[in-house]
Enzyme design. Structure first.
Site, PDB file in Angstrom:
ATOM      1  N   ARG A  59       5.227   7.920   2.511  1.00  0.00           N
ATOM      2  CA  ARG A  59       5.343   7.268   1.201  1.00  0.00           C
ATOM      3  C   ARG A  59       4.553   5.955   1.234  1.00  0.00           C
ATOM      4  O   ARG A  59       5.080   4.906   1.558  1.00  0.00           O
ATOM      5  CB  ARG A  59       6.807   7.008   0.870  1.00  0.00           C
ATOM      6  CG  ARG A  59       7.590   8.284   0.563  1.00  0.00           C
ATOM      7  CD  ARG A  59       9.090   8.022   0.591  1.00  0.00           C
ATOM      8  NE  ARG A  59       9.477   6.930  -0.294  1.00  0.00           N
ATOM      9  CZ  ARG A  59      10.261   7.060  -1.369  1.00  0.00           C
ATOM     10  NH1 ARG A  59      10.735   8.247  -1.684  1.00  0.00           N
ATOM     11  NH2 ARG A  59      10.589   6.022  -2.104  1.00  0.00           N
ATOM     12  N   ASP A  61       2.522   2.555   0.294  1.00  0.00           N
ATOM     13  CA  ASP A  61       2.821   1.434  -0.589  1.00  0.00           C
ATOM     14  C   ASP A  61       1.754   1.295  -1.669  1.00  0.00           C
ATOM     15  O   ASP A  61       0.692   1.928  -1.609  1.00  0.00           O
ATOM     16  CB  ASP A  61       2.890   0.128   0.214  1.00  0.00           C
ATOM     17  CG  ASP A  61       3.991   0.126   1.249  1.00  0.00           C
ATOM     18  OD1 ASP A  61       4.967   0.883   1.070  1.00  0.00           O
ATOM     19  OD2 ASP A  61       3.877  -0.638   2.228  1.00  0.00           O
ATOM     20  N   ARG A 209       0.727  -2.696   8.216  1.00  0.00           N
ATOM     21  CA  ARG A 209       0.050  -3.931   7.811  1.00  0.00           C
ATOM     22  C   ARG A 209       0.579  -5.142   8.563  1.00  0.00           C
ATOM     23  O   ARG A 209      -0.150  -6.097   8.819  1.00  0.00           O
ATOM     24  CB  ARG A 209       0.175  -4.114   6.306  1.00  0.00           C
ATOM     25  CG  ARG A 209      -0.632  -3.076   5.517  1.00  0.00           C
ATOM     26  CD  ARG A 209      -0.675  -3.403   4.054  1.00  0.00           C
ATOM     27  NE  ARG A 209       0.563  -3.122   3.382  1.00  0.00           N
ATOM     28  CZ  ARG A 209       1.074  -3.876   2.408  1.00  0.00           C
ATOM     29  NH1 ARG A 209       0.447  -4.972   2.022  1.00  0.00           N
ATOM     30  NH2 ARG A 209       2.202  -3.534   1.824  1.00  0.00           N
TER      31      ARG A 209
END
Length: 280
Positions: A59, A61, A209
């Protein structure tokens, strides 16, 4: 037999998308998302009585791209997979493509059967020659990054551990993950692009990230390895870790075991890991 009583057939979708125009994968009221766009068009093309529901491997972002995303859906009717893929190619917007539709093998679950996800985060530093045509997929930093230091930092994080310091808090899940590959390389083309390869069995929210943000700080000379060691031992999200911009990240590939192991893998993945499983 009535169509509604027929057992559902599971289909695998291999897809790619440019995340710039989407508010992430998951459906959100009033927002354009990858899942919402795909489910709307698939339901329209197939003329289903009820909206279809997709299950996805990762999923992503808002703003994150995908080149090797995988999803599945269950349909009561039989369809020609190649014809369905061709029709979707004609009607879907240009920033999302279903590359292939295939009948899923028994036991396949796009999310829980996956054994790894491979992301690449792309950077231009002071040693790069940026290509303006790639600016929507590469993040530019001012410093010249020390890739050796970044790889030393990355090596400290590989393994089975609690990645809570690098994840957004989730009271209903676990942040224990098995990071199997984390490496920085520089391309040998004119751009001298830095690619950060990150692979794990799964990732929690903002984890990739944040990991790249942590090693970037080391490579830029802003932090040292002792700092990273302290951060990695922190029990919850660490405020010193910078979350890199979304548009540099792309889901490149998702790996699955042999067909006869798909169901067992899915069952195993549904079990939450406990702290006792983590290597100390």
């Amino acid at each position: 037999m009535d169509a509604s009583n027929k057992p559902a057939r599971r289909w695998r979708l291999d897809l790619a998308y440019d995340g710039k125009g989407f508010h992430g994968w998951a459906v959100q009221d009033g927002l354009r998302t990858v899942q919402g766009t795909l489910e709307e068009w698939i339901s329209t093309v197939l003329r289903t009585a009820e909206p279809v529901q997709l299950t996805v491997a990762g999923r992503t972002d808002a703003g994150v791209h995908a080149r090797g995303q995988v999803a599945h859906l269950d349909l009561a009717r039989q369809y020609d997979a190649a014809h369905l893929a061709e029709r979707l190619l004609r009607v879907l917007p240009d920033d999302v493509v279903v590359r292939r539709v295939s009948r899923a093998p028994d036991g396949f679950d796009a999310r829980f059967s996956a054994i790894w996800r491979h992301y690449v985060y792309r950077l231009w530093d002071a040693g790069s020659r940026p290509d303006p045509l790639l600016r929507g997929h590469v993040v530019r930093v001012r410093e010249r990054l020390d890739l050796e230091a970044m790889n030393q930092a990355a090596a400290m994080l590989i393994g089975l551990r609690d990645f809570a310091p690098f994840c957004r808090r989730n009271d209903f899940g676990t942040s224990i993950r098995h990071l199997t590959h984390f490496e920085m390389t520089r391309t040998d083309d004119d751009t001298q692009l830095i690619e950060c390869h990150v692979q794990a069995d799964a990732f929690c929210h903002s984890m990739v990230r944040s990991l790249v943000g942590a090693v970037w700080a080391v490579g830029a000379g802003r932090r040292d390895l002792a700092w990273l060691e302290r951060v990695a031992a922190h029990p919850v999200r660490h405020n010193d870790v910078y979350v890199m911009p979304a548009h540099g990240l792309c889901l490149e590939r998702v790996g699955y075991p042999p067909d006869d192991q798909l169901a067992d893998r899915a069952e195993q993945a549904r079990s939450l890991r406990t702290p006792q499983e983590v290597d100390r």
